[in-house]
Write a protein that holds these residues in place. Structure first.
Motif, PDB file in Angstrom:
ATOM      1  N   HIS A  76       0.855  -1.183   0.000  1.00 37.26           N
ATOM      2  CA  HIS A  76       0.000   0.000   0.000  1.00 37.26           C
ATOM      3  C   HIS A  76       0.894   1.237   0.000  1.00 37.26           C
ATOM      4  O   HIS A  76       1.727   1.411   0.897  1.00 37.26           O
ATOM      5  CB  HIS A  76      -0.914   0.003   1.232  1.00 37.26           C
ATOM      6  CG  HIS A  76      -1.812   1.196   1.320  1.00 37.26           C
ATOM      7  ND1 HIS A  76      -2.342   1.641   2.511  1.00 37.26           N
ATOM      8  CD2 HIS A  76      -2.277   2.055   0.371  1.00 37.26           C
ATOM      9  CE1 HIS A  76      -3.094   2.696   2.292  1.00 37.26           C
ATOM     10  NE2 HIS A  76      -3.063   2.972   0.993  1.00 37.26           N
ATOM     11  N   THR A 127       0.604   5.623  -0.649  1.00 37.10           N
ATOM     12  CA  THR A 127      -0.385   6.682  -0.744  1.00 37.10           C
ATOM     13  C   THR A 127       0.289   8.044  -0.829  1.00 37.10           C
ATOM     14  O   THR A 127       1.431   8.225  -0.400  1.00 37.10           O
ATOM     15  CB  THR A 127      -1.366   6.641   0.446  1.00 37.10           C
ATOM     16  OG1 THR A 127      -2.496   7.470   0.156  1.00 37.10           O
ATOM     17  CG2 THR A 127      -0.721   7.067   1.751  1.00 37.10           C
ATOM     18  N   THR A 144      -3.254   4.870  -3.128  1.00 32.96           N
ATOM     19  CA  THR A 144      -4.554   5.465  -2.794  1.00 32.96           C
ATOM     20  C   THR A 144      -4.574   6.989  -2.948  1.00 32.96           C
ATOM     21  O   THR A 144      -4.890   7.726  -2.020  1.00 32.96           O
ATOM     22  CB  THR A 144      -5.000   5.071  -1.375  1.00 32.96           C
ATOM     23  OG1 THR A 144      -3.929   5.311  -0.460  1.00 32.96           O
ATOM     24  CG2 THR A 144      -5.406   3.619  -1.311  1.00 32.96           C
ATOM     25  N   LEU A 162     -11.879   0.060  -5.751  1.00 36.92           N
ATOM     26  CA  LEU A 162     -11.159   1.331  -5.799  1.00 36.92           C
ATOM     27  C   LEU A 162     -12.171   2.444  -6.022  1.00 36.92           C
ATOM     28  O   LEU A 162     -12.857   2.483  -7.050  1.00 36.92           O
ATOM     29  CB  LEU A 162     -10.121   1.327  -6.925  1.00 36.92           C
ATOM     30  CG  LEU A 162      -8.807   0.567  -6.678  1.00 36.92           C
ATOM     31  CD1 LEU A 162      -9.040  -0.900  -6.339  1.00 36.92           C
ATOM     32  CD2 LEU A 162      -7.901   0.684  -7.893  1.00 36.92           C
ATOM     33  N   PHE A 221     -10.715   0.636  -0.981  1.00 36.97           N
ATOM     34  CA  PHE A 221      -9.596   1.557  -1.121  1.00 36.97           C
ATOM     35  C   PHE A 221     -10.141   2.905  -1.556  1.00 36.97           C
ATOM     36  O   PHE A 221     -10.920   2.988  -2.513  1.00 36.97           O
ATOM     37  CB  PHE A 221      -8.602   1.045  -2.163  1.00 36.97           C
ATOM     38  CG  PHE A 221      -7.967  -0.279  -1.817  1.00 36.97           C
ATOM     39  CD1 PHE A 221      -6.730  -0.327  -1.204  1.00 36.97           C
ATOM     40  CD2 PHE A 221      -8.614  -1.476  -2.111  1.00 36.97           C
ATOM     41  CE1 PHE A 221      -6.135  -1.546  -0.876  1.00 36.97           C
ATOM     42  CE2 PHE A 221      -8.040  -2.696  -1.795  1.00 36.97           C
ATOM     43  CZ  PHE A 221      -6.798  -2.728  -1.167  1.00 36.97           C
ATOM     44  N   HIS A 276      -9.379   7.574  -1.106  1.00 32.64           N
ATOM     45  CA  HIS A 276      -8.451   8.615  -0.660  1.00 32.64           C
ATOM     46  C   HIS A 276      -8.916   9.227   0.659  1.00 32.64           C
ATOM     47  O   HIS A 276      -8.187   9.224   1.649  1.00 32.64           O
ATOM     48  CB  HIS A 276      -8.287   9.695  -1.719  1.00 32.64           C
ATOM     49  CG  HIS A 276      -7.213  10.678  -1.380  1.00 32.64           C
ATOM     50  ND1 HIS A 276      -5.873  10.333  -1.367  1.00 32.64           N
ATOM     51  CD2 HIS A 276      -7.255  11.985  -1.006  1.00 32.64           C
ATOM     52  CE1 HIS A 276      -5.140  11.383  -1.008  1.00 32.64           C
ATOM     53  NE2 HIS A 276      -5.960  12.393  -0.780  1.00 32.64           N
ATOM     54  N   SER A 299      -3.915   3.541   7.338  1.00 31.60           N
ATOM     55  CA  SER A 299      -3.263   4.461   6.414  1.00 31.60           C
ATOM     56  C   SER A 299      -1.849   4.687   6.928  1.00 31.60           C
ATOM     57  O   SER A 299      -1.460   4.155   7.963  1.00 31.60           O
ATOM     58  CB  SER A 299      -4.033   5.780   6.311  1.00 31.60           C
ATOM     59  OG  SER A 299      -3.488   6.590   5.283  1.00 31.60           O
TER      60      SER A 299
END
Length: 267
Positions: free
Chosen positions: A5, A7, A47, A114, A150, A152, A209
Motif C-alpha cells: 500500500h 499513498t 490510494t 477502488l 480503497f 483517498h 493508512s
C-alpha cells in the motif's frame, strides 16, 4: 497474498520541489526499495494524490517513475488529482459509466474496490448518489466474496480538526457505512489523505493508512485553521493476507536510523 500500500505520492514536474523536498526522488528511492525487497508481492495499490497539481506533465513524470516498479500497479485518485489528465496519463486508471475513476478488481484475496472520493474545486471528499449506486451494485454483485475498500478520503473524522475540515462529506460517509456494513464481508479499508500512520476500526471494519512521499501532517488535535507539517520519514505498508488474518507492516524505507543486532531469538 502479499501487496504493497502506497499513498499520497504527490509527483511534481521534473526538477520541482515541495517544501524544499522532491517527492519524485523520494518515490524513486521507494521504488528501488520495493524492487529490491518486495518483488514477490502480488501488486502495489496507490490510494490517491498521484500528482500534486494534476497537470499533464506531472502525470507524464508519474508514468516515467512508476514504470520502474516491477509490481503490478492499481491506483485511484485523490483531491490533488484531475480526472481527465489522470485517465489520459495512467493506463491503470479506469472510469465508471458516470466518469468517476472507480473499478472493482478481482484478486487472490477477494474483490479490491477502488473508489473515487474527489470533489471538484475543493480538497474535501464526497461520494455522491451516482457513486453510491455504483458501490451498491459492486457489493451486490460480489455478495459472497471478501471485499477490500480503497479510497483517498476516509469516511469518518479522526480528531485532527484541520484535516477533518477537508475530510469526507458526512452524509456521503454515512451512506458508505450503510453499504459497507450491509455487505457483511468488508475485510479492511485502506485510505490516504492524512499523511499519517493511522489504524483502528470503523463500524466494525478495520482500517489503516500511513505517511506520504512528501511532507507529513503533524499529529495535532487542537489547531483547526492550519494544517501543520512535519518532516517525518515517508512510509509504505506491506500487507499480507492469510486466511482470516490480515497483517500490516509500516516501513520507514528512507530511515537513517542505525541498526543493531539484539541477539538470536533464543537469547
Amino acid at each position: 497474498m502479499k501487496f504493497i500500500h502506497l499513498t499520497d505520492i504527490h509527483v511534481t514536474e521534473p526538477g520541482a520541489s515541495l517544501f524544499g523536498q522532491s517527492p519524485n526522488l523520494t518515490l524513486d528511492r521507494c521504488i528501488d526499495d520495493l524492487n529490491r525487497n518486495h518483488a514477490d508481492a502480488d501488486l502495489c495499490l496507490i490510494t490517491g494524490d498521484l500528482t500534486h497539481n494534476g497537470t499533464v506533465p506531472e502525470y507524464a513524470a508519474a508514468r516515467d517513475i512508476l514504470d520502474r516498479l516491477k509490481l503490478r500497479k492499481l491506483m485511484l485518485i485523490g483531491n490533488h488529482d484531475q480526472r481527465g489528465p489522470a485517465l489520459d496519463g495512467l493506463s491503470e486508471l479506469s472510469a465508471d459509466e458516470h466518469g468517476f475513476v472507480q473499478q472493482a478488481v478481482p484478486t487472490g484475496a477477494g474483490i479490491f474496490v477502488l473508489m473515487d472520493t474527489k470533489t471538484d474545486d475543493t480538497h474535501s471528499g464526497a461520494y455522491c448518489a451516482a457513486r453510491q449506486d455504483w458501490l451498491a451494485r459492486v457489493l451486490r454483485d460480489h455478495r459472497d466474496r471478501p471485499v477490500w475498500l480503497f479510497m483517498h478520503h476516509p469516511p469518518f473524522e479522526t480528531g485532527m480538526p484541520a484535516m477533518d475540515r477537508i475530510g469526507m462529506n458526512r452524509n456521503d460517509a454515512a451512506a458508505i457505512a450503510r453499504l459497507a456494513v450491509g455487505h457483511g464481508n468488508v475485510r479492511h479499508m485502506f485510505f490516504g489523505h492524512f499523511h499519517r500512520p493511522m489504524s483502528g476500526t470503523w463500524n466494525g471494519i478495520p482500517f489503516s493508512s500511513h505517511r506520504s512521499m512528501m511532507l507529513q501532517c503533524a499529529l495535532d488535535f487542537e489547531t483547526a485553521n492550519e494544517v501543520g507539517g512535519i518532516f517525518e520519514e515517508p512510509q509504505y505498508a506491506v500487507v499480507t493476507v492469510t486466511g482470516d488474518m490480515t497483517c500490516i507492516h509500516y516501513h520507514d524505507f528512507d530511515s537513517t536510523a542505525m541498526r543493531q543486532s539484539m541477539g538470536g531469538p533464543e537469547e
